[in-house]
Scaffold this active site. Sequence first.
Site, mmCIF file in Angstrom:
data_model
loop_
_atom_site.group_PDB
_atom_site.id
_atom_site.type_symbol
_atom_site.label_atom_id
_atom_site.label_comp_id
_atom_site.label_asym_id
_atom_site.label_seq_id
_atom_site.Cartn_x
_atom_site.Cartn_y
_atom_site.Cartn_z
ATOM 1 N N SER A 42 -9.552 -2.181 -0.744
ATOM 2 C CA SER A 42 -9.446 -0.816 -0.861
ATOM 3 C C SER A 42 -9.721 -0.516 -2.170
ATOM 4 O O SER A 42 -8.762 0.100 -3.075
ATOM 5 C CB SER A 42 -7.947 -0.157 -0.571
ATOM 6 O OG SER A 42 -6.931 -0.867 -1.145
ATOM 7 N N HIS A 155 -5.523 -3.247 5.079
ATOM 8 C CA HIS A 155 -5.375 -4.760 5.121
ATOM 9 C C HIS A 155 -4.965 -5.197 6.403
ATOM 10 O O HIS A 155 -4.540 -6.110 6.755
ATOM 11 C CB HIS A 155 -4.022 -5.035 4.057
ATOM 12 C CG HIS A 155 -4.870 -4.410 2.654
ATOM 13 N ND1 HIS A 155 -3.758 -4.562 1.657
ATOM 14 C CD2 HIS A 155 -5.745 -4.278 2.364
ATOM 15 C CE1 HIS A 155 -4.327 -4.275 0.324
ATOM 16 N NE2 HIS A 155 -5.875 -3.920 0.926
ATOM 17 N N GLN A 163 -0.878 1.401 3.327
ATOM 18 C CA GLN A 163 -1.298 0.105 3.562
ATOM 19 C C GLN A 163 -0.395 -1.131 2.987
ATOM 20 O O GLN A 163 -0.223 -2.264 3.599
ATOM 21 C CB GLN A 163 -2.081 0.028 2.229
ATOM 22 C CG GLN A 163 -3.080 -1.182 1.933
ATOM 23 C CD GLN A 163 -4.117 -1.109 0.501
ATOM 24 O OE1 GLN A 163 -5.086 -0.410 0.838
ATOM 25 N NE2 GLN A 163 -3.496 -1.653 -0.655
ATOM 26 N N GLU A 164 0.916 -0.742 2.141
ATOM 27 C CA GLU A 164 1.710 -1.870 1.863
ATOM 28 C C GLU A 164 3.059 -1.383 1.824
ATOM 29 O O GLU A 164 3.260 -0.439 1.208
ATOM 30 C CB GLU A 164 1.320 -2.542 0.359
ATOM 31 C CG GLU A 164 -0.052 -2.874 0.316
ATOM 32 C CD GLU A 164 -0.488 -3.320 -1.228
ATOM 33 O OE1 GLU A 164 0.338 -3.699 -1.933
ATOM 34 O OE2 GLU A 164 -1.968 -3.440 -1.605
ATOM 35 N N GLU A 205 -2.653 -9.628 3.270
ATOM 36 C CA GLU A 205 -1.812 -10.126 2.200
ATOM 37 C C GLU A 205 -0.415 -10.825 3.070
ATOM 38 O O GLU A 205 0.544 -10.778 2.147
ATOM 39 C CB GLU A 205 -1.174 -8.879 1.408
ATOM 40 C CG GLU A 205 -2.456 -8.313 0.661
ATOM 41 C CD GLU A 205 -2.193 -7.121 -0.595
ATOM 42 O OE1 GLU A 205 -0.813 -6.897 -0.488
ATOM 43 O OE2 GLU A 205 -3.079 -6.659 -1.216
ATOM 44 N N ASP A 241 2.635 0.935 -1.263
ATOM 45 C CA ASP A 241 1.304 1.224 -1.866
ATOM 46 C C ASP A 241 0.736 2.025 -0.732
ATOM 47 O O ASP A 241 0.370 1.449 0.325
ATOM 48 C CB ASP A 241 0.669 0.037 -2.176
ATOM 49 C CG ASP A 241 -0.945 0.249 -2.691
ATOM 50 O OD1 ASP A 241 -1.099 1.780 -2.835
ATOM 51 O OD2 ASP A 241 -1.738 -0.563 -2.778
ATOM 52 N N GLU A 284 3.092 3.750 -5.037
ATOM 53 C CA GLU A 284 1.623 3.624 -5.731
ATOM 54 C C GLU A 284 0.447 4.489 -4.852
ATOM 55 O O GLU A 284 0.447 4.452 -3.864
ATOM 56 C CB GLU A 284 1.322 2.119 -5.712
ATOM 57 C CG GLU A 284 -0.055 1.559 -6.122
ATOM 58 C CD GLU A 284 -0.189 0.149 -5.855
ATOM 59 O OE1 GLU A 284 0.716 -0.705 -6.068
ATOM 60 O OE2 GLU A 284 -1.371 -0.332 -5.759
ATOM 61 N N ASP A 311 -2.962 2.897 -9.331
ATOM 62 C CA ASP A 311 -3.830 1.876 -9.107
ATOM 63 C C ASP A 311 -5.306 2.312 -9.102
ATOM 64 O O ASP A 311 -5.743 2.309 -10.164
ATOM 65 C CB ASP A 311 -3.586 1.320 -7.720
ATOM 66 C CG ASP A 311 -4.550 0.132 -7.518
ATOM 67 O OD1 ASP A 311 -5.258 -0.186 -8.247
ATOM 68 O OD2 ASP A 311 -4.407 -0.127 -6.124
ATOM 69 N N LYS A 336 -4.993 -4.901 -12.571
ATOM 70 C CA LYS A 336 -5.972 -5.910 -11.756
ATOM 71 C C LYS A 336 -7.195 -6.157 -12.680
ATOM 72 O O LYS A 336 -8.125 -5.155 -13.039
ATOM 73 C CB LYS A 336 -6.407 -5.299 -10.421
ATOM 74 C CG LYS A 336 -5.561 -4.774 -9.581
ATOM 75 C CD LYS A 336 -6.109 -3.893 -8.437
ATOM 76 C CE LYS A 336 -5.028 -3.867 -7.284
ATOM 77 N NZ LYS A 336 -5.649 -2.680 -6.335
ATOM 78 N N HIS A 364 -2.202 -8.899 -7.933
ATOM 79 C CA HIS A 364 -3.549 -9.643 -7.096
ATOM 80 C C HIS A 364 -4.462 -8.591 -6.375
ATOM 81 O O HIS A 364 -4.258 -7.396 -6.548
ATOM 82 C CB HIS A 364 -2.818 -10.390 -5.897
ATOM 83 C CG HIS A 364 -2.241 -9.693 -4.808
ATOM 84 N ND1 HIS A 364 -1.863 -9.966 -3.567
ATOM 85 C CD2 HIS A 364 -1.636 -8.396 -4.977
ATOM 86 C CE1 HIS A 364 -1.266 -9.223 -2.885
ATOM 87 N NE2 HIS A 364 -1.136 -8.119 -3.625
ATOM 88 N N SER A 366 -6.230 -7.911 -2.390
ATOM 89 C CA SER A 366 -6.093 -8.458 -1.097
ATOM 90 C C SER A 366 -7.018 -9.795 -0.615
ATOM 91 O O SER A 366 -6.648 -10.491 -0.017
ATOM 92 C CB SER A 366 -6.568 -7.069 -0.126
ATOM 93 O OG SER A 366 -7.506 -6.511 -0.429
ATOM 94 N N LYS A 387 2.746 -8.141 -8.151
ATOM 95 C CA LYS A 387 2.961 -7.896 -6.891
ATOM 96 C C LYS A 387 1.691 -9.070 -6.515
ATOM 97 O O LYS A 387 0.670 -8.930 -6.785
ATOM 98 C CB LYS A 387 2.438 -6.486 -6.429
ATOM 99 C CG LYS A 387 1.302 -5.845 -6.354
ATOM 100 C CD LYS A 387 1.221 -4.520 -5.450
ATOM 101 C CE LYS A 387 -0.180 -4.149 -5.519
ATOM 102 N NZ LYS A 387 -0.451 -3.043 -4.549
#
Length: 410
Positions: A42, A155, A163-164, A205, A241, A284, A311, A336, A364, A366, A387
């Site tokens: 993403s 993901h 997403q997370e 992930e 996220d 996020e 992000d 990142k 990190h 994905s 993360k």
Amino acid sequence: MDKIKEIRGYELIDSRGNPTVGCFVSTVRGAKGFAIVPSGASTGIHEAAELRDNDKKRFMGKGVKKAVNNINTVIAPAVIEGGIFSQRELDSFLISLDGSENKEKLGANAILGVSIAFAKAAAASFNLPLYRYLGGINAYTLPVPMMNILNGGAHAKNNLDVQEFMIVPKGINGFSEQLRAGCEIYHSLGKLLKEKGLQGGVGDEGGFAPDLYGDEEALELISEAILRAGYSHNQVGIALDVAASEWVKDSAYLLPKKGSVMTSDALVDYYMELTEKYPVLSIEDGVGEDDFDGWKKLTACLSKKINLVGDDLFATNVKRLEMGVEKCIANSVLVKLNQIGTLSETLEVIEMGKKYGYKSIISHRSGESEDSFIADLSVAVNAPFIKSGAPARSDRTAKYNRLLIIEKEI
Ligand code: PGA
Ligand code: ZN
């Protein structure tokens, strides 16, 4: 002073089975550094450019031979000839060698590989652990892990748009105990899903990826898994996220899996409701990377209560963060390395964040590898959070395991 002797690039594969750049650097005195560059799914539009071959005959166009070739034939001779041995000097040299705004000529993946491998070789040359070389005597705290135990969005192939879903053991002391809580809750969630007949494997992930009625069911299940594992919601909270830049459609948001359309006002109202009902302590990319009105509303409504993390919004870029500071939006910055492409520029973003009260979350991507550089970086800058996905799968646990070792050292 030591000097670089050799720089060599490799085409390797990442945790998704896609090609990625590896880079080896050695010095005249025999120190060595090796780095593997991560890759996002993403990705935000403000990120530095990842150079791919686009040769459909290899790896569906995702090969990185051009980037590797740039390391071997352009970067290596120029850097070695330049006799460089400081990180900032190297990184600014690489930026000017590329010459473009977003590192598209040589590729941010080629440049970052060299930048990180060089840092590792320099640490080895000074005979220091990487975190100590990067952070000096001021590197003394470990980050709290934000562990992604349920995957959706880009993901996972399930029906979740967020997403997370991460667990954050913020109320537990010590990294190893925090990680233990993460593992126990991960297994407790796995058991809970099995009891409900909700299988579905894992996402990119390492988090579970079941089909659910919606995001709220995910929050219910995780809240329950925390309690079932013997922890309270004060000890372990939840972070989301949303990755809402993926949903932007014209002037609204289209949640692609549910098929529903929402305005940013409606999204903010929804998040406010979620933070009332569940132990959510961080969101996020709750709205899109260029939806500044949405970010303003989100910040006005929730920044006193929870972490609001940029992000795609900041893309690990000082110019973007500066703009965020001016607009008073978000209160935390996701970091990142490959969004910007060099270590020095990454450190500048973290410094700027500290100056303006934005918490850093070292992250990190994905698409990952066994490279654990971000673990050392998180300690070097005393980042409050890291993360690195689920507490499962070697590409994710490489970072957590490295932190367990650093915890014993410091
Ligand atoms: P990505 O996801 O690496 O696919 O961008 C991670 C994130 O959005 O934080
Ligand atoms: Zn994100």
